[in-house]
Write an enzyme that holds these catalytic residues in place. Sequence first.
Site, PDB file in Angstrom:
ATOM      1  N   LYS A 274     -24.769  19.689 -19.238  1.00  0.00           N
ATOM      2  CA  LYS A 274     -24.180  19.355 -20.529  1.00  0.00           C
ATOM      3  C   LYS A 274     -22.968  20.282 -20.697  1.00  0.00           C
ATOM      4  O   LYS A 274     -22.853  21.038 -21.667  1.00  0.00           O
ATOM      5  CB  LYS A 274     -25.224  19.536 -21.644  1.00  0.00           C
ATOM      6  CG  LYS A 274     -24.789  19.023 -23.015  1.00  0.00           C
ATOM      7  CD  LYS A 274     -24.724  17.512 -23.112  1.00  0.00           C
ATOM      8  CE  LYS A 274     -24.168  17.082 -24.474  1.00  0.00           C
ATOM      9  NZ  LYS A 274     -23.913  15.620 -24.558  1.00  0.00           N
TER      10      LYS A 274
ATOM     11  N   ASP B 252     -37.178  18.237 -16.670  1.00  0.00           N
ATOM     12  CA  ASP B 252     -38.460  17.825 -17.262  1.00  0.00           C
ATOM     13  C   ASP B 252     -38.327  16.420 -17.831  1.00  0.00           C
ATOM     14  O   ASP B 252     -39.147  15.529 -17.575  1.00  0.00           O
ATOM     15  CB  ASP B 252     -38.840  18.823 -18.366  1.00  0.00           C
ATOM     16  CG  ASP B 252     -40.129  18.441 -19.068  1.00  0.00           C
ATOM     17  OD1 ASP B 252     -41.095  18.083 -18.370  1.00  0.00           O
ATOM     18  OD2 ASP B 252     -40.166  18.489 -20.316  1.00  0.00           O
TER      19      ASP B 252
ATOM     20  N   ASP C 141     -26.815  13.197 -21.116  1.00  0.00           N
ATOM     21  CA  ASP C 141     -27.024  12.005 -21.948  1.00  0.00           C
ATOM     22  C   ASP C 141     -26.623  10.750 -21.172  1.00  0.00           C
ATOM     23  O   ASP C 141     -27.326   9.735 -21.182  1.00  0.00           O
ATOM     24  CB  ASP C 141     -26.279  12.114 -23.286  1.00  0.00           C
ATOM     25  CG  ASP C 141     -24.815  12.506 -23.146  1.00  0.00           C
ATOM     26  OD1 ASP C 141     -24.387  12.918 -22.039  1.00  0.00           O
ATOM     27  OD2 ASP C 141     -24.078  12.394 -24.150  1.00  0.00           O
TER      28      ASP C 141
ATOM     29  N   ASP D   5     -39.506  12.507 -15.985  1.00  0.00           N
ATOM     30  CA  ASP D   5     -40.420  11.557 -16.632  1.00  0.00           C
ATOM     31  C   ASP D   5     -39.778  10.178 -16.711  1.00  0.00           C
ATOM     32  O   ASP D   5     -40.419   9.150 -16.466  1.00  0.00           O
ATOM     33  CB  ASP D   5     -40.765  12.017 -18.057  1.00  0.00           C
ATOM     34  CG  ASP D   5     -42.108  12.745 -18.128  1.00  0.00           C
ATOM     35  OD1 ASP D   5     -42.484  13.372 -17.120  1.00  0.00           O
ATOM     36  OD2 ASP D   5     -42.760  12.682 -19.183  1.00  0.00           O
TER      37      ASP D   5
ATOM     38  N   TYR E 277     -36.852  27.355 -20.747  1.00  0.00           N
ATOM     39  CA  TYR E 277     -38.298  27.563 -20.712  1.00  0.00           C
ATOM     40  C   TYR E 277     -38.667  29.048 -20.712  1.00  0.00           C
ATOM     41  O   TYR E 277     -39.751  29.415 -21.159  1.00  0.00           O
ATOM     42  CB  TYR E 277     -38.902  26.921 -19.462  1.00  0.00           C
ATOM     43  CG  TYR E 277     -39.310  25.480 -19.618  1.00  0.00           C
ATOM     44  CD1 TYR E 277     -38.406  24.530 -20.082  1.00  0.00           C
ATOM     45  CD2 TYR E 277     -40.594  25.071 -19.286  1.00  0.00           C
ATOM     46  CE1 TYR E 277     -38.785  23.211 -20.204  1.00  0.00           C
ATOM     47  CE2 TYR E 277     -40.973  23.748 -19.406  1.00  0.00           C
ATOM     48  CZ  TYR E 277     -40.064  22.822 -19.871  1.00  0.00           C
ATOM     49  OH  TYR E 277     -40.442  21.520 -19.989  1.00  0.00           O
TER      50      TYR E 277
END
Length: 359
Positions: free
Chosen positions: A192, A249, A225, A253, A141
């Site tokens: 990751k 983020d 993932d 959600d 970000y």
Amino acid sequence: MTYKLAILPGDGIGPEIVAEAVKVLTALRDDFGLEVGWEQAPVGGSAYDDTGHPLPGPTLDLARSADAVLLGAVGGPKWEALDHSVRPERALLGLRKELGLFANLRPAKAFPELAEASALRPEVVAGIDIMVVRELTGGIYFGEPSGVEELADGRRRGVNTLVYTSDEIERIGRVAFDIARKRSGRVCSVDKANVLEATEMWREVITALGERDYPDVALSHMYVDNAAMQLVRAPSQFDVMVTTNMFGDILSDEASMLTGSIGLLPSASLNQEGAGMYEPIHGSAPDIAGTGQANPLATILSVAMMLRYSLDQGEIADRVEAAVERVLADGWRTPDIAGNGEAVGTAEMGDAVIAALRG
Ligand code: IPM
Ligand code: MG
């Protein structure tokens, strides 16, 4: 000492839901002796309309001087075509960066009364109680270089950079481990590391921190993932999840949707000093803005988080949360959680919470 709050209603349903939270704060002040005062300021698209900037200087100054910030929501179709630098979302990013709000806590807890509202089967989501701890002031970000450039041959090249320093990882790790100690003592760190070096380092730093300072907390690691998949396959395996800004983020959600009630989920963004910004996870919902139908409970629960994390008023926070549980148990529903049943409006829901508070 009187706590000072900055109240930033923002756009869309923001002003409506924040009005209910302010009613709750007023009741806490008048009936429960909470020593609190507040000032309001514009933020987001509405601030842009008034001042040409989504985060006007006086709003930022007010937020800086406050013990805590309560924010409604920002953004809407009206401002989508604006340049990135003045989009309503910039106000959020600016507040996070300027106030140093590096730790974003996003709880996703199932309310038993609403199990039917989840997109997953009730037995899959029963009892879930997840705390996503998202790093909020670093990562892709904010990493440089960033931007879009025009190449000599006319093509364009867009860049964002995923960057973390070890101290940034360690401080968000500490937040997660400390929270885990107050919960079930488990942390799952999401990265990751099989592809991205920066997150391979993330895993190393979190592992070393855990071994050194939190040997009592059970630490596991998961690739993002797989974590996205496990969240819908078997969400109850998770307790505290700690992860980067962008993974957080996305996963927050996803986690929020498990509960079937994004209108119920609060969040806290904290800095090193314990000051924080509190806001519902849901957005500005322009489609229902002004209709008096929005669910104010996530904002009211954000007030509870504020009381707990920034104002050191855990007992009053418990009362607010208990009042929300009470109104749900008593069958109060705004349209988002009513299914085919009867629904009440924003203000009635706020009044019901206050009535439950007063017991
Ligand atoms: C969130 C939002 C923001 C983010 C946007 C509105 C800038 O999606 O708080 O999760 O991406 O952080
Ligand atoms: Mg988001």
